[in-house]
Design a protein around this motif. Structure first.
Motif, PDB file in Angstrom:
ATOM      1  N   CYS A 100      -5.829  20.206  53.089  1.00 16.42           N
ATOM      2  CA  CYS A 100      -6.959  20.385  54.006  1.00 16.42           C
ATOM      3  C   CYS A 100      -6.659  21.577  54.901  1.00 16.42           C
ATOM      4  CB  CYS A 100      -7.131  19.103  54.833  1.00 16.42           C
ATOM      5  SG  CYS A 100      -8.147  19.298  56.303  1.00 16.42           S
ATOM      6  N   CYS A 154     -10.575  17.634  54.529  1.00 17.44           N
ATOM      7  CA  CYS A 154     -10.426  16.243  54.100  1.00 17.44           C
ATOM      8  C   CYS A 154     -11.464  15.360  54.789  1.00 17.44           C
ATOM      9  CB  CYS A 154      -9.018  15.731  54.398  1.00 17.44           C
ATOM     10  SG  CYS A 154      -8.690  15.460  56.144  1.00 17.44           S
ATOM     11  N   ARG A 155     -11.548  14.132  54.330  1.00 14.15           N
ATOM     12  CA  ARG A 155     -12.582  13.232  54.846  1.00 14.15           C
ATOM     13  C   ARG A 155     -12.395  12.961  56.346  1.00 14.15           C
ATOM     14  NH1 ARG A 155     -13.492   8.084  51.195  1.00 14.15           N
ATOM     15  NH2 ARG A 155     -14.205   9.645  49.713  1.00 14.15           N
ATOM     16  N   CYS A 198     -12.837  13.534  47.539  1.00  7.55           N
ATOM     17  CA  CYS A 198     -13.011  13.230  48.960  1.00  7.55           C
ATOM     18  C   CYS A 198     -13.204  14.472  49.824  1.00  7.55           C
ATOM     19  CB  CYS A 198     -11.835  12.405  49.487  1.00  7.55           C
ATOM     20  SG  CYS A 198     -10.227  13.209  49.366  1.00  7.55           S
ATOM     21  N   ARG A 199     -12.956  15.657  49.305  1.00  3.06           N
ATOM     22  CA  ARG A 199     -13.036  16.820  50.190  1.00  3.06           C
ATOM     23  C   ARG A 199     -14.453  17.386  50.290  1.00  3.06           C
ATOM     24  NH1 ARG A 199      -9.562  19.817  46.101  1.00  3.06           N
ATOM     25  NH2 ARG A 199     -11.072  20.422  44.516  1.00  3.06           N
ATOM     26  N   LYS A 208      -3.186  17.822  55.193  1.00  7.93           N
ATOM     27  CA  LYS A 208      -3.010  16.685  54.280  1.00  7.93           C
ATOM     28  C   LYS A 208      -3.740  16.974  52.966  1.00  7.93           C
ATOM     29  CE  LYS A 208      -2.703  13.165  57.841  1.00  7.93           C
ATOM     30  NZ  LYS A 208      -3.668  12.466  58.702  1.00  7.93           N
ATOM     31  N   ALA A 265      -6.017  17.978  43.899  1.00  8.53           N
ATOM     32  CA  ALA A 265      -5.675  17.919  45.331  1.00  8.53           C
ATOM     33  C   ALA A 265      -5.246  19.284  45.869  1.00  8.53           C
ATOM     34  CB  ALA A 265      -4.575  16.900  45.564  1.00  8.53           C
ATOM     35  N   THR A 270      -6.159  16.745  49.886  1.00 11.50           N
ATOM     36  CA  THR A 270      -7.503  16.191  49.713  1.00 11.50           C
ATOM     37  C   THR A 270      -7.991  16.620  48.339  1.00 11.50           C
ATOM     38  OG1 THR A 270      -9.739  16.087  50.625  1.00 11.50           O
ATOM     39  CG2 THR A 270      -8.545  18.146  50.994  1.00 11.50           C
ATOM     40  N   CYS A 271      -8.548  15.688  47.591  1.00 15.32           N
ATOM     41  CA  CYS A 271      -8.909  15.977  46.208  1.00 15.32           C
ATOM     42  C   CYS A 271     -10.411  16.152  46.054  1.00 15.32           C
ATOM     43  CB  CYS A 271      -8.404  14.851  45.298  1.00 15.32           C
ATOM     44  SG  CYS A 271      -9.368  13.341  45.440  1.00 15.32           S
ATOM     45  N   CYS A 305      -5.147  10.546  48.898  1.00 16.26           N
ATOM     46  CA  CYS A 305      -6.063  11.091  49.904  1.00 16.26           C
ATOM     47  C   CYS A 305      -7.300  10.219  50.070  1.00 16.26           C
ATOM     48  CB  CYS A 305      -6.442  12.518  49.555  1.00 16.26           C
ATOM     49  SG  CYS A 305      -6.996  12.731  47.852  1.00 16.26           S
ATOM     50  N   CYS A 306      -7.615   9.416  49.060  1.00 11.52           N
ATOM     51  CA  CYS A 306      -8.786   8.544  49.186  1.00 11.52           C
ATOM     52  C   CYS A 306      -8.618   7.365  48.232  1.00 11.52           C
ATOM     53  CB  CYS A 306     -10.074   9.315  48.882  1.00 11.52           C
ATOM     54  SG  CYS A 306     -10.075  10.128  47.279  1.00 11.52           S
TER      55      CYS A 306
END
Ligand SMILES: [Zn+2]
Length: 204
Positions: free
Chosen positions: A23, A44-45, A34-35, A28, A20, A30-31, A11-12
């Motif tokens: 989103c 998510c980003r 990055c979230r 998708k 994770a 996102t951990c 995710c990033c």
């Protein structure tokens, strides 16, 4: 038959598969690295960048403020005219027509601003609504004076003495109940072009 193993999507640049989660917007993973959380929903980003871009895009540039003013004032005058028409037809003043004045001022502002929203537009919208409310109230008072008093019978709606009387005694023509409608009307005008509120935090 065995399901094919899907490799985990990073995710990033610093993925943490343990934390994770999908989103809430695009699904998708996102951990925690990055979230962002919008209220309680993980984002998510990529989705956050999109939301932020939308918020920036929502703000009007200076040229939009002038067209917003034209739109708001036009809406307010229409609202004042609607109020006048209802007084003419029914011979009564209906308090909740004020709400229509507020809404017309608000949507006129929004339309004039090309759908943009901001605090400045809220100010324009409220000012326009005040104009519409004053026009509606003035017309009502003039109508009642012309039709229900001997002194002003047969005068024009733009009679200078009626205008002066209205200006000098404006507070006396507004009853306590009116204030509620006026307050609600301004609230509507204030709300229509209000910027979108998104509260985002890094907390889990
Ligand atoms: Zn997303």
């Amino acid at each position: 038959m065995q399901e094919p193993q899907v490799p985990p999507v990073a995710c990033c640049e610093n993925p943490d598969p343990q934390s994770a989660m999908p989103c809430a917007t695009c699904g998708k993973p996102t951990c925690k690295n990055c979230r962002t959380f919008s209220e309680t929903k993980p984002m998510c980003r990529e989705c956050r960048v999109q939301v932020e871009a939308k918020l920036v895009d929502e703000k009007p540039d200076a040229s939009r403020l002038a067209t917003a003013l034209v739109g708001g004032v036009t809406g307010a005058i229409l609202g004042g005219a609607l109020w006048a028409a209802i007084v003419l037809i029914t011979n009564y003043e209906v308090g909740y027509v004020a709400l229509a004045v507020g809404a017309l001022a608000g949507y006129g502002t929004l339309l004039g601003a090309g759908g943009k929203k901001s605090g400045a537009l809220q100010g324009i919208s409220v000012l326009a609504a005040v104009l519409g409310l004053v026009l509606g109230k003035y017309f009502t008072v003039a109508h009642m004076l012309i039709h229900k008093t001997e002194e002003f019978a047969g005068r024009s709606y733009l009679d200078s003495e009626i205008i002066q009387l209205f200006v000098n005694n404006v507070t006396e023509f507004v009853s306590g109940f009116d204030f509620l409608w006026l307050f609600l009307a301004l609230g509507i005008a204030f709300k229509v072009p209000a910027p979108t509120k998104v509260s985002m935090s890094r907390k889990k």
